[in-house]
Design a protein around this motif. Structure first.
Motif, PDB file in Angstrom:
ATOM      1  N   LEU A  86     -39.823  51.656 -26.615  1.00 27.77           N
ATOM      2  CA  LEU A  86     -39.914  52.833 -25.746  1.00 27.77           C
ATOM      3  C   LEU A  86     -39.798  54.137 -26.528  1.00 27.77           C
ATOM      4  CD1 LEU A  86     -37.669  51.568 -22.803  1.00 27.77           C
ATOM      5  CD2 LEU A  86     -40.138  51.280 -23.142  1.00 27.77           C
ATOM      6  N   THR A  87     -39.823  54.045 -27.846  1.00 26.53           N
ATOM      7  CA  THR A  87     -39.627  55.219 -28.708  1.00 26.53           C
ATOM      8  C   THR A  87     -40.931  55.750 -29.297  1.00 26.53           C
ATOM      9  OG1 THR A  87     -39.319  53.874 -30.696  1.00 26.53           O
ATOM     10  CG2 THR A  87     -37.365  54.314 -29.360  1.00 26.53           C
ATOM     11  N   THR A  88     -42.058  55.126 -28.993  1.00 29.07           N
ATOM     12  CA  THR A  88     -43.283  55.410 -29.752  1.00 29.07           C
ATOM     13  C   THR A  88     -44.282  56.313 -29.033  1.00 29.07           C
ATOM     14  OG1 THR A  88     -44.277  53.380 -28.901  1.00 29.07           O
ATOM     15  CG2 THR A  88     -43.128  53.241 -31.002  1.00 29.07           C
ATOM     16  N   ASP A  89     -44.177  56.453 -27.719  1.00 37.63           N
ATOM     17  CA  ASP A  89     -45.155  57.236 -26.954  1.00 37.63           C
ATOM     18  C   ASP A  89     -44.688  58.681 -26.882  1.00 37.63           C
ATOM     19  OD1 ASP A  89     -46.814  58.427 -25.078  1.00 37.63           O
ATOM     20  OD2 ASP A  89     -46.952  56.634 -23.824  1.00 37.63           O
ATOM     21  N   THR A  90     -45.192  59.514 -27.778  1.00 39.96           N
ATOM     22  CA  THR A  90     -44.706  60.899 -27.846  1.00 39.96           C
ATOM     23  C   THR A  90     -45.025  61.693 -26.583  1.00 39.96           C
ATOM     24  OG1 THR A  90     -46.731  61.505 -29.040  1.00 39.96           O
ATOM     25  CG2 THR A  90     -44.779  61.011 -30.357  1.00 39.96           C
ATOM     26  N   SER A  91     -46.147  61.387 -25.940  1.00 33.68           N
ATOM     27  CA  SER A  91     -46.474  62.104 -24.703  1.00 33.68           C
ATOM     28  C   SER A  91     -45.464  61.779 -23.610  1.00 33.68           C
ATOM     29  CB  SER A  91     -47.887  61.743 -24.235  1.00 33.68           C
ATOM     30  OG  SER A  91     -48.855  62.218 -25.137  1.00 33.68           O
ATOM     31  N   ALA A  92     -45.145  60.484 -23.474  1.00 34.35           N
ATOM     32  CA  ALA A  92     -44.149  60.095 -22.466  1.00 34.35           C
ATOM     33  C   ALA A  92     -42.780  60.672 -22.812  1.00 34.35           C
ATOM     34  CB  ALA A  92     -44.077  58.576 -22.369  1.00 34.35           C
ATOM     35  N   LEU A  93     -42.372  60.564 -24.065  1.00 31.93           N
ATOM     36  CA  LEU A  93     -41.055  61.055 -24.456  1.00 31.93           C
ATOM     37  C   LEU A  93     -40.904  62.553 -24.211  1.00 31.93           C
ATOM     38  CD1 LEU A  93     -40.648  59.121 -27.834  1.00 31.93           C
ATOM     39  CD2 LEU A  93     -39.290  58.749 -25.779  1.00 31.93           C
ATOM     40  N   THR A  94     -41.899  63.317 -24.630  1.00 36.09           N
ATOM     41  CA  THR A  94     -41.785  64.771 -24.492  1.00 36.09           C
ATOM     42  C   THR A  94     -41.944  65.217 -23.047  1.00 36.09           C
ATOM     43  OG1 THR A  94     -44.125  64.976 -25.124  1.00 36.09           O
ATOM     44  CG2 THR A  94     -42.481  65.265 -26.862  1.00 36.09           C
ATOM     45  N   ALA A  95     -42.818  64.558 -22.291  1.00 32.92           N
ATOM     46  CA  ALA A  95     -42.983  64.925 -20.886  1.00 32.92           C
ATOM     47  C   ALA A  95     -41.714  64.631 -20.091  1.00 32.92           C
ATOM     48  CB  ALA A  95     -44.163  64.161 -20.278  1.00 32.92           C
ATOM     49  N   ILE A  96     -41.160  63.451 -20.289  1.00 29.74           N
ATOM     50  CA  ILE A  96     -39.941  63.079 -19.551  1.00 29.74           C
ATOM     51  C   ILE A  96     -38.775  63.976 -19.967  1.00 29.74           C
ATOM     52  CG2 ILE A  96     -38.255  61.244 -19.169  1.00 29.74           C
ATOM     53  CD1 ILE A  96     -40.613  59.248 -19.604  1.00 29.74           C
ATOM     54  N   ALA A  97     -38.636  64.224 -21.263  1.00 29.93           N
ATOM     55  CA  ALA A  97     -37.556  65.086 -21.732  1.00 29.93           C
ATOM     56  C   ALA A  97     -37.701  66.499 -21.173  1.00 29.93           C
ATOM     57  CB  ALA A  97     -37.538  65.128 -23.253  1.00 29.93           C
ATOM     58  N   ASN A  98     -38.928  66.990 -21.129  1.00 35.74           N
ATOM     59  CA  ASN A  98     -39.182  68.337 -20.631  1.00 35.74           C
ATOM     60  C   ASN A  98     -38.922  68.449 -19.132  1.00 35.74           C
ATOM     61  OD1 ASN A  98     -40.300  71.086 -21.129  1.00 35.74           O
ATOM     62  ND2 ASN A  98     -41.869  70.394 -19.678  1.00 35.74           N
ATOM     63  N   ASP A  99     -39.345  67.425 -18.369  1.00 30.17           N
ATOM     64  CA  ASP A  99     -39.275  67.502 -16.913  1.00 30.17           C
ATOM     65  C   ASP A  99     -37.953  66.989 -16.341  1.00 30.17           C
ATOM     66  OD1 ASP A  99     -41.840  68.476 -16.998  1.00 30.17           O
ATOM     67  OD2 ASP A  99     -42.789  66.564 -16.485  1.00 30.17           O
ATOM     68  N   TYR A 100     -37.331  66.012 -17.016  1.00 31.72           N
ATOM     69  CA  TYR A 100     -36.138  65.367 -16.443  1.00 31.72           C
ATOM     70  C   TYR A 100     -34.901  65.449 -17.336  1.00 31.72           C
ATOM     71  CZ  TYR A 100     -39.586  63.284 -13.310  1.00 31.72           C
ATOM     72  OH  TYR A 100     -40.593  63.099 -12.384  1.00 31.72           O
ATOM     73  N   GLY A 101     -35.097  65.819 -18.594  1.00 32.56           N
ATOM     74  CA  GLY A 101     -33.982  65.858 -19.527  1.00 32.56           C
ATOM     75  C   GLY A 101     -33.994  64.662 -20.462  1.00 32.56           C
ATOM     76  N   TYR A 102     -33.415  64.865 -21.657  1.00 32.01           N
ATOM     77  CA  TYR A 102     -33.488  63.815 -22.682  1.00 32.01           C
ATOM     78  C   TYR A 102     -32.749  62.543 -22.273  1.00 32.01           C
ATOM     79  CZ  TYR A 102     -33.778  61.702 -27.282  1.00 32.01           C
ATOM     80  OH  TYR A 102     -34.045  60.847 -28.317  1.00 32.01           O
ATOM     81  N   ASP A 103     -31.762  62.657 -21.420  1.00 31.32           N
ATOM     82  CA  ASP A 103     -31.026  61.465 -20.982  1.00 31.32           C
ATOM     83  C   ASP A 103     -31.927  60.463 -20.262  1.00 31.32           C
ATOM     84  OD1 ASP A 103     -28.741  62.522 -22.027  1.00 31.32           O
ATOM     85  OD2 ASP A 103     -27.744  62.899 -20.106  1.00 31.32           O
ATOM     86  N   GLU A 104     -33.060  60.916 -19.759  1.00 33.81           N
ATOM     87  CA  GLU A 104     -33.929  60.051 -18.952  1.00 33.81           C
ATOM     88  C   GLU A 104     -35.133  59.507 -19.707  1.00 33.81           C
ATOM     89  OE1 GLU A 104     -32.974  59.270 -15.977  1.00 33.81           O
ATOM     90  OE2 GLU A 104     -31.352  60.734 -15.803  1.00 33.81           O
ATOM     91  N   VAL A 105     -35.247  59.796 -21.019  1.00 34.85           N
ATOM     92  CA  VAL A 105     -36.490  59.442 -21.726  1.00 34.85           C
ATOM     93  C   VAL A 105     -36.756  57.940 -21.742  1.00 34.85           C
ATOM     94  CG1 VAL A 105     -36.606  61.497 -23.190  1.00 34.85           C
ATOM     95  CG2 VAL A 105     -35.320  59.489 -23.973  1.00 34.85           C
ATOM     96  N   PHE A 106     -35.715  57.119 -21.715  1.00 37.34           N
ATOM     97  CA  PHE A 106     -35.916  55.665 -21.697  1.00 37.34           C
ATOM     98  C   PHE A 106     -35.853  55.098 -20.276  1.00 37.34           C
ATOM     99  CE2 PHE A 106     -33.725  56.059 -26.036  1.00 37.34           C
ATOM    100  CZ  PHE A 106     -34.927  56.244 -26.693  1.00 37.34           C
ATOM    101  N   SER A 107     -34.986  55.657 -19.443  1.00 41.34           N
ATOM    102  CA  SER A 107     -34.802  55.090 -18.103  1.00 41.34           C
ATOM    103  C   SER A 107     -36.073  55.203 -17.272  1.00 41.34           C
ATOM    104  CB  SER A 107     -33.638  55.772 -17.387  1.00 41.34           C
ATOM    105  OG  SER A 107     -33.863  57.162 -17.221  1.00 41.34           O
ATOM    106  N   ARG A 108     -36.797  56.320 -17.386  1.00 44.90           N
ATOM    107  CA  ARG A 108     -38.049  56.463 -16.629  1.00 44.90           C
ATOM    108  C   ARG A 108     -39.067  55.401 -17.061  1.00 44.90           C
ATOM    109  NH1 ARG A 108     -38.844  59.660 -12.142  1.00 44.90           N
ATOM    110  NH2 ARG A 108     -41.005  59.983 -12.824  1.00 44.90           N
ATOM    111  N   GLN A 109     -39.128  55.129 -18.360  1.00 44.61           N
ATOM    112  CA  GLN A 109     -40.054  54.103 -18.843  1.00 44.61           C
ATOM    113  C   GLN A 109     -39.618  52.709 -18.384  1.00 44.61           C
ATOM    114  OE1 GLN A 109     -41.793  54.723 -22.946  1.00 44.61           O
ATOM    115  NE2 GLN A 109     -40.011  56.078 -23.143  1.00 44.61           N
ATOM    116  N   VAL A 110     -38.309  52.468 -18.356  1.00 44.00           N
ATOM    117  CA  VAL A 110     -37.812  51.186 -17.867  1.00 44.00           C
ATOM    118  C   VAL A 110     -38.172  51.014 -16.390  1.00 44.00           C
ATOM    119  CG1 VAL A 110     -35.715  49.862 -17.340  1.00 44.00           C
ATOM    120  CG2 VAL A 110     -35.961  50.978 -19.568  1.00 44.00           C
ATOM    121  N   GLN A 111     -37.992  52.061 -15.614  1.00 41.17           N
ATOM    122  CA  GLN A 111     -38.359  51.993 -14.194  1.00 41.17           C
ATOM    123  C   GLN A 111     -39.843  51.647 -14.026  1.00 41.17           C
ATOM    124  OE1 GLN A 111     -37.169  55.578 -12.055  1.00 41.17           O
ATOM    125  NE2 GLN A 111     -35.264  55.663 -13.247  1.00 41.17           N
TER     126      GLN A 111
END
Length: 358
Positions: A86-111
Motif C-alpha cells: 500500500l506504499t507504492t501508489d503515489t497518486s493514492a497516497l498523496t490524494a488521501i493524505a491531502n484530503d483525509y490526512g496522513y493517518d488515513e493513507v493506508f486505511s482508505r486503501q484497506v477499505q
C-alpha cells in the motif's frame, strides 16, 4: 574522537554487526510464532485471499520487498500469489493524505481492497505508527486478519504480533526483513508442498541425527554447496575453538561440527572428562554464528560419519599436521581434502584445566 586510520569507523561497523547478531537471535527466539503466522498467510492465499502490506519510510521499503516475494518468487519458480504494498501508489497516497490526512493513507486503501480472510501486514519500528493502527482498524471492520511487526514497543493492536526486543530503528528493520523472508519462505511451501529446498532454505535442525545424514548430504549436493566438517570435544569452550570454527567455516558454504558425546570423551580422555556434558558443549557451539549444524559422535573418531557426509573439506588444527590423521583416507576417498588450521598460541583445554587445578 578523530578518525585515526579509520579506527572509529571500523568500530561503528563492527558494533552494528554485533547488534545485528542479537537481532537475528531475537528472531530465532520467536521462530515458532513466525511459522504460525506464515501458516495463516499460506492458508489465506490458498483460500483465494490476498496480502496487503504497509509501513512508513524504511518499513515501506520492507513492505514493497515482501509483496514482491509473492508476486515474483524467492528463488525457486512457482505460481505468483496476490500481494499488494500500500506504499507504492503515489497518486493514492498523496490524494488521501491531502484530503483525509496522513493517518488515513493506508486505511482508505484497506477499505477499498481488503475482503474477509485477507491478511493485512503492518510494519512499525516505533510500534505506534498511527496510520498502521488505522489500517488495522479498517481491516478488522471487513473481517481481514492483521499481523504487526514491531520492535520492543507494540501498540498496534494487531491480531498477531511479531515483536523483537530492539529499540534501534536500523536493527529492527533488518530483523523485520529476516522475518518477512521467512514468512514468505514458509508460506510458499505450504502452498506448494513439493517445492524444493534451496541453499537458503535449510529444512534440517541445528543438531543432525545420524539417521538424517544421508538425506542432508543429498540436499547439500543438490543445492551446490561446499560442505565443511570439523570435529572435537569442545570442552571448556575457549577463543581457540571459536577461531578454528570461524576458519573452518570460511572454507565453504556450510559447516557441520562433529562433537564427541560424553561416553566417547570418557573412553578417549578418562573418567575425569568431559568437564561439561554434551548438552552444554553443543549449546556453546549453537550460540556461534559460524556453525550450521552439530552431530554428536557416539564413535571415538569421525570416520563413519565422514563416509556419509563426504565433505569437500575436513578441517583440523595445525597440531595434527604430519601425524597421520586417522580420518584423512576416508575424507580423500570421498573426494574431499584435509585443511589444517592455524591455532591460537597458548590456548588449549588441557592448559585451562591445568591452570584451574593448580
Amino acid at each position: 574522537m578523530g578518525d585515526i586510520g579509520g579506527v572509529w569507523a571500523g568500530a561503528l561497523v563492527r558494533n552494528a554487526a554485533r547488534r545485528l547478531q542479537f537481532a537475528a537471535a531475537a528472531v530465532e527466539g520467536i521462530a515458532e510464532e513466525v511459522a504460525a503466522v506464515a501458516s495463516l498467510i499460506g492458508g489465506s492465499l490458498e483460500a483465494g485471499g490476498k496480502i496487503l502490506v504497509c509501513g512508513n519510510g524504511g518499513s515501506a521499503a520492507c513492505a514493497q520487498h515482501f509483496a514482491a516475494e509473492f508476486t515474483g518468487k524467492l528463488k525457486i519458480d512457482r505460481a505468483p500469489y496476490p500481494a499488494i504494498s500500500l506504499t507504492t501508489d503515489t497518486s493514492a497516497l498523496t490524494a488521501i493524505a491531502n484530503d483525509y490526512g496522513y493517518d488515513e493513507v493506508f486505511s482508505r486503501q484497506v477499505q477499498a481492497l481488503a475482503r474477509p480472510g485477507d491478511v493485512v501486514v503492518g510494519l512499525s519500528t516505533s510500534g505506534s505508527s498511527r496510520n498502521v493502527v488505522k489500517a488495522f482498524e479498517a481491516a478488522r471492520a471487513v473481517g481481514a486478519l492483521t499481523v504487526g511487526l514491531t520492535g520492543a514497543d507494540d501498540a498496534l493492536g494487531a491480531d498477531h504480533s511479531l515483536s523483537v526486543p530492539l529499540r534501534e530503528t536500523a536493527r529492527i528493520q533488518e530483523a523485520h526483513d529476516l522475518i518477512l523472508h521467512e514468512l514468505a519462505q514458509v508460506a510458499e511451501r505450504i502452498l506448494v508442498p513439493d517445492l524444493a529446498f534451496d541453499a537458503s532454505s535449510c529444512p534440517f535442525g541445528f543438531v543432525l541425527e545420524e539417521r538424517e545424514l544421508a538425506e542432508f548430504r543429498e540436499w547439500v549436493a543438490q543445492t551446490g554447496q561446499r560442505l565443511v566438517t570439523t570435529n572435537g570435544v569442545y570442552d571448556l569452550f575457549h577463543s581457540g575453538h571459536a577461531a578454528s570454527l570461524a576458519a573452518a567455516r570460511a572454507q565453504g558454504d556450510r559447516l557441520v561440527v562433529l562433537v564427541n558425546d560424553d561416553a566417547s570423551v570418557r573412553r578417549l580422555k578418562g573418567e575425569s572428562r568431559p568437564i561439561r556434558g554434551e548438552a552444554e558443549r553443543v549449546g556453546d557451539i549453537a550460540r556461534l554464528p559460524m556453525a550450521d549444524h552439530v552431530v554428536l559422535m557416539t564413535a571415538d573418531d569421525p570416520r563413519s560419519l565422514l563416509e556419509v557426509l563426504k565433505p569437500a573439506v575436513h578441517a583440523k588444527g595445525r597440531d595434527y599436521e604430519g601425524r597421520g590423521l586417522i580420518e584423512a583416507e576416508t575424507v580423500e576417498q570421498g573426494g574431499g581434502e584435509i585443511v589444517y588450521l592455524d591455532l591460537v598460541p597458548g590456548v588449549s583445554t588441557t592448559g585451562l584445566v591445568e591452570r584451574a587445578t593448580r
